[in-house]
Write a protein that holds these residues in place. Structure first.
Motif, PDB file in Angstrom:
ATOM      1  N   ALA A 321       0.823  -1.215   0.000  1.00  0.00           N
ATOM      2  CA  ALA A 321       0.000   0.000   0.000  1.00  0.00           C
ATOM      3  C   ALA A 321       0.852   1.260   0.000  1.00  0.00           C
ATOM      4  O   ALA A 321       0.459   2.287  -0.569  1.00  0.00           O
ATOM      5  CB  ALA A 321      -0.937  -0.006   1.209  1.00  0.00           C
ATOM      6  N   THR A 322       2.023   1.193   0.623  1.00  0.00           N
ATOM      7  CA  THR A 322       2.913   2.354   0.675  1.00  0.00           C
ATOM      8  C   THR A 322       3.912   2.361  -0.475  1.00  0.00           C
ATOM      9  O   THR A 322       4.830   3.197  -0.505  1.00  0.00           O
ATOM     10  CB  THR A 322       3.687   2.376   2.010  1.00  0.00           C
ATOM     11  N   LYS A 323       3.748   1.415  -1.413  1.00  0.00           N
ATOM     12  CA  LYS A 323       4.597   1.321  -2.614  1.00  0.00           C
ATOM     13  C   LYS A 323       6.074   1.111  -2.269  1.00  0.00           C
ATOM     14  O   LYS A 323       6.973   1.626  -2.947  1.00  0.00           O
ATOM     15  CB  LYS A 323       4.429   2.560  -3.503  1.00  0.00           C
ATOM     16  N   LEU A 324       6.315   0.358  -1.201  1.00  0.00           N
ATOM     17  CA  LEU A 324       7.690   0.091  -0.771  1.00  0.00           C
ATOM     18  C   LEU A 324       8.038  -1.397  -0.826  1.00  0.00           C
ATOM     19  O   LEU A 324       9.145  -1.786  -0.462  1.00  0.00           O
ATOM     20  CB  LEU A 324       7.896   0.593   0.663  1.00  0.00           C
ATOM     21  N   LEU A 325       7.105  -2.216  -1.276  1.00  0.00           N
ATOM     22  CA  LEU A 325       7.333  -3.659  -1.289  1.00  0.00           C
ATOM     23  C   LEU A 325       8.531  -4.028  -2.147  1.00  0.00           C
ATOM     24  O   LEU A 325       9.398  -4.815  -1.733  1.00  0.00           O
ATOM     25  CB  LEU A 325       6.078  -4.396  -1.781  1.00  0.00           C
ATOM     26  N   ASP A 326       8.613  -3.456  -3.325  1.00  0.00           N
ATOM     27  CA  ASP A 326       9.727  -3.764  -4.225  1.00  0.00           C
ATOM     28  C   ASP A 326      11.063  -3.362  -3.605  1.00  0.00           C
ATOM     29  O   ASP A 326      12.058  -4.085  -3.719  1.00  0.00           O
ATOM     30  CB  ASP A 326       9.531  -3.054  -5.570  1.00  0.00           C
ATOM     31  N   HIS A 327      11.084  -2.223  -2.921  1.00  0.00           N
ATOM     32  CA  HIS A 327      12.320  -1.751  -2.286  1.00  0.00           C
ATOM     33  C   HIS A 327      12.813  -2.741  -1.241  1.00  0.00           C
ATOM     34  O   HIS A 327      14.006  -3.069  -1.192  1.00  0.00           O
ATOM     35  CB  HIS A 327      12.079  -0.393  -1.635  1.00  0.00           C
ATOM     36  N   PHE A 328      11.901  -3.226  -0.410  1.00  0.00           N
ATOM     37  CA  PHE A 328      12.309  -4.091   0.695  1.00  0.00           C
ATOM     38  C   PHE A 328      12.533  -5.542   0.272  1.00  0.00           C
ATOM     39  O   PHE A 328      13.088  -6.323   1.046  1.00  0.00           O
ATOM     40  CB  PHE A 328      11.293  -4.010   1.827  1.00  0.00           C
ATOM     41  N   GLN A 329      12.124  -5.884  -0.919  1.00  0.00           N
ATOM     42  CA  GLN A 329      12.407  -7.223  -1.424  1.00  0.00           C
ATOM     43  C   GLN A 329      13.757  -7.271  -2.149  1.00  0.00           C
ATOM     44  O   GLN A 329      14.070  -8.262  -2.810  1.00  0.00           O
ATOM     45  CB  GLN A 329      11.288  -7.700  -2.353  1.00  0.00           C
ATOM     46  N   LYS A 330      14.531  -6.204  -2.000  1.00  0.00           N
ATOM     47  CA  LYS A 330      15.876  -6.148  -2.584  1.00  0.00           C
ATOM     48  C   LYS A 330      16.894  -5.838  -1.486  1.00  0.00           C
ATOM     49  O   LYS A 330      16.595  -5.143  -0.528  1.00  0.00           O
ATOM     50  CB  LYS A 330      15.960  -5.059  -3.662  1.00  0.00           C
ATOM     51  N   GLU A 331      18.097  -6.345  -1.646  1.00  0.00           N
ATOM     52  CA  GLU A 331      19.189  -5.982  -0.747  1.00  0.00           C
ATOM     53  C   GLU A 331      19.558  -4.518  -0.979  1.00  0.00           C
ATOM     54  O   GLU A 331      19.586  -4.056  -2.115  1.00  0.00           O
ATOM     55  CB  GLU A 331      20.410  -6.868  -1.017  1.00  0.00           C
ATOM     56  N   GLN A 332      19.819  -3.786   0.100  1.00  0.00           N
ATOM     57  CA  GLN A 332      20.223  -2.392   0.001  1.00  0.00           C
ATOM     58  C   GLN A 332      21.635  -2.236   0.557  1.00  0.00           C
ATOM     59  O   GLN A 332      22.019  -2.931   1.503  1.00  0.00           O
ATOM     60  CB  GLN A 332      19.266  -1.482   0.779  1.00  0.00           C
ATOM     61  N   ILE A 333      22.413  -1.340  -0.046  1.00  0.00           N
ATOM     62  CA  ILE A 333      23.788  -1.126   0.379  1.00  0.00           C
ATOM     63  C   ILE A 333      23.993   0.337   0.765  1.00  0.00           C
ATOM     64  O   ILE A 333      23.674   1.240  -0.016  1.00  0.00           O
ATOM     65  CB  ILE A 333      24.782  -1.523  -0.734  1.00  0.00           C
ATOM     66  N   PHE A 334      24.507   0.559   1.972  1.00  0.00           N
ATOM     67  CA  PHE A 334      24.842   1.895   2.456  1.00  0.00           C
ATOM     68  C   PHE A 334      26.352   2.082   2.327  1.00  0.00           C
ATOM     69  O   PHE A 334      27.131   1.176   2.640  1.00  0.00           O
ATOM     70  CB  PHE A 334      24.435   2.063   3.917  1.00  0.00           C
ATOM     71  N   ASN A 335      26.754   3.261   1.880  1.00  0.00           N
ATOM     72  CA  ASN A 335      28.182   3.565   1.747  1.00  0.00           C
ATOM     73  C   ASN A 335      28.706   4.145   3.053  1.00  0.00           C
ATOM     74  O   ASN A 335      28.575   5.336   3.327  1.00  0.00           O
ATOM     75  CB  ASN A 335      28.410   4.548   0.592  1.00  0.00           C
ATOM     76  N   CYS A 336      29.300   3.278   3.879  1.00  0.00           N
ATOM     77  CA  CYS A 336      29.883   3.680   5.148  1.00  0.00           C
ATOM     78  C   CYS A 336      31.393   3.465   5.066  1.00  0.00           C
ATOM     79  O   CYS A 336      31.948   3.422   3.980  1.00  0.00           O
ATOM     80  CB  CYS A 336      29.249   2.877   6.283  1.00  0.00           C
ATOM     81  N   TYR A 337      32.054   3.322   6.210  1.00  0.00           N
ATOM     82  CA  TYR A 337      33.494   3.058   6.182  1.00  0.00           C
ATOM     83  C   TYR A 337      33.770   1.775   5.400  1.00  0.00           C
ATOM     84  O   TYR A 337      34.776   1.640   4.707  1.00  0.00           O
ATOM     85  CB  TYR A 337      34.038   2.935   7.608  1.00  0.00           C
ATOM     86  N   LYS A 338      32.868   0.825   5.546  1.00  0.00           N
ATOM     87  CA  LYS A 338      32.829  -0.379   4.724  1.00  0.00           C
ATOM     88  C   LYS A 338      31.404  -0.480   4.190  1.00  0.00           C
ATOM     89  O   LYS A 338      30.473   0.087   4.769  1.00  0.00           O
ATOM     90  CB  LYS A 338      33.159  -1.615   5.569  1.00  0.00           C
TER      91      LYS A 338
END
Length: 415
Positions: A321-338
């Motif tokens: 309903a919030t149109k976020l299903l596709d986003h959360f069904q994928k791995e996400q990567i944050f650019n941190c120290y690693k």
């Protein structure tokens, strides 16, 4: 006003201007609705993500003046570069009294940074400069406090890490030394909270009906309501996330009690309990032993909380309903120290769902809480506060928001 907006667009062709017309929502029946007209202006030089709301001719004139200075808006901080100077607006975080607010104060600082002999000025009540104008443009009603601006001159050679990192290093060095020496604390105003790229996430809500509303009394846990509202008040996105997570954490140990209580109750209600008492008592002891071992693991605690309060199918419907299903069904990567890798949500079955939901929420929580960059990355990769990471974290918050909302409701008592 319309003609002046067209003239502004003609003068500064790079601008993006959106006209907004809204009806007054409090118009009484039979009255002619009042139309509120204003303009959202964006696509400025330097920072393309900032927008300014213009609803008066005075603000339009101020914007024209600001644009005529050919200032470049900075990426990370509320500030500009113009005429080889960097001006950044500061917020006072010190309780130290410095006299009447009308008093203008100025401090001069010399700093050597990567072979740059910097001339730095820290000044209060600054007016009619590009940074002070930008401050007025972005804050509709002002902050209620006098503004402080730091000006950096003679900065000609950037380090290999780039301008944003250089400005951060210079500000940290100067402002902390100033605070340490004189007990006067300031910090730069970050643009994250004003960045239009940070989406206002859709949240499920019903329309308020015109007829009387019937509610059932529920005794909510006061601490959970406080955590929930505190998250709404906090501007700093990582802290907002932790406020929601505190609601989950509230039941970390209590969930073990519910699990044990339910299983022991099932044993006590067995029709043949009086005939096999010793056997059932042994099973109950094993339940306590098993849960005592689990008690040592935070991730298992979190999984128990999620299993107790979250319904997989309802949660999937919420994300859809919030149109976020596709986003959360994928791995996400944050650019941190690693690279910080956040695993996908797996809705194949309840076992994989709760395991993946635990892993995703727990990885994000550990990243925010831990600060040691040399920490074992299998346990946590410390979160780095950049614009892109904050935008991504704001989306991740949709998980703990919905989980905490369910916990607040489902933990209430109607007695």
């Amino acid at each position: 006003m319309e003609d002046k907006i067209k003239a502004l667009k003609e003068k500064f062709k790079h601008l993006k201007i959106d006209k907004i017309e809204e009806e007054d929502p409090f118009t009484q029946e039979g009255e002619v609705p009042v139309i509120d007209t204003y303009y959202i202006i964006s696509n400025f030089h330097g920072n393309k993500n900032i927008s300014v709301t213009v609803s008066s001719e005075s603000k339009l004139e101020l914007l024209d003046k600001f644009l005529s200075n050919e200032s470049v808006i900075l990426d990370e901080y509320l500030g500009v570069k113009y005429q080889d100077k960097y001006e950044i607006v500061l917020s006072s975080i010190s309780n130290h009294y410095m006299g009447p607010s009308s008093k203008k104060q100025k401090f001069e600082i010399i700093l050597n940074y990567f072979k740059n002999e910097l001339s730095i000025h820290l000044e209060s009540n600054v007016e009619n400069t590009p940074a002070s104008d930008l401050y007025s443009l972005l804050y509709r009603f002002g902050s209620g406090k006098r503004n402080w601006i730091i000006t950096i001159e003679n900065f000609k050679r950037t380090s290999p890490d780039g301008l944003n990192n250089d400005l951060r290093n210079i500000l940290n060095s100067v402002l902390f030394d100033f605070e340490y020496s004189f007990n006067l604390a300031y910090e730069p105003i970050e643009l994250n909270s004003l960045n239009k790229r940070i989406p206002r996430l859709k949240r499920p809500a019903l329309e308020v009906p015109a007829h009387p509303i019937n509610f059932t009394y529920k005794k909510y846990i006061p601490e959970l309501i406080q955590y929930y509202h505190l998250s709404e008040k906090v501007d700093y996105i990582p802290f907002k996330y932790l406020c929601y997570f505190h609601i989950l954490e509230y039941f970390s140990d209590k969930s073990a009690y519910f699990v044990v209580a339910a299983q022991v109750k099932q044993l006590l209600l067995k029709p043949d309990f009086h005939l096999k008492t010793d056997n059932y008592i042994e099973q109950a002891i094993n339940i306590f032993k098993k849960e005592n071992e689990k008690h040592l693991t935070d991730k298992i605690k979190l999984t128990r909380v999620l299993q107790q309060f979250v319904n997989m199918h309802e949660f999937r419907e919420y994300l859809d309903a919030t149109k976020l299903l596709d986003h959360f069904q994928k791995e996400q990567i944050f650019n941190c120290y690693k690279p910080l890798k956040i695993p996908l949500l797996d809705f194949t079955n309840e076992v994989t769902f709760f395991q993946s939901l635990t892993n995703r929420v727990y990885a994000m929580r550990c990243s925010i809480v831990h600060s040691n960059p040399d920490f074992d990355e299998t346990k946590a990769v410390p979160f780095v506060h950049t614009s892109e990471n904050v935008i991504s974290l704001n989306i991740e918050m949709a998980l703990v928001y919905e989980i905490s909302r369910n916990i607040v409701v489902k933990s209430s008592d109607t007695r």
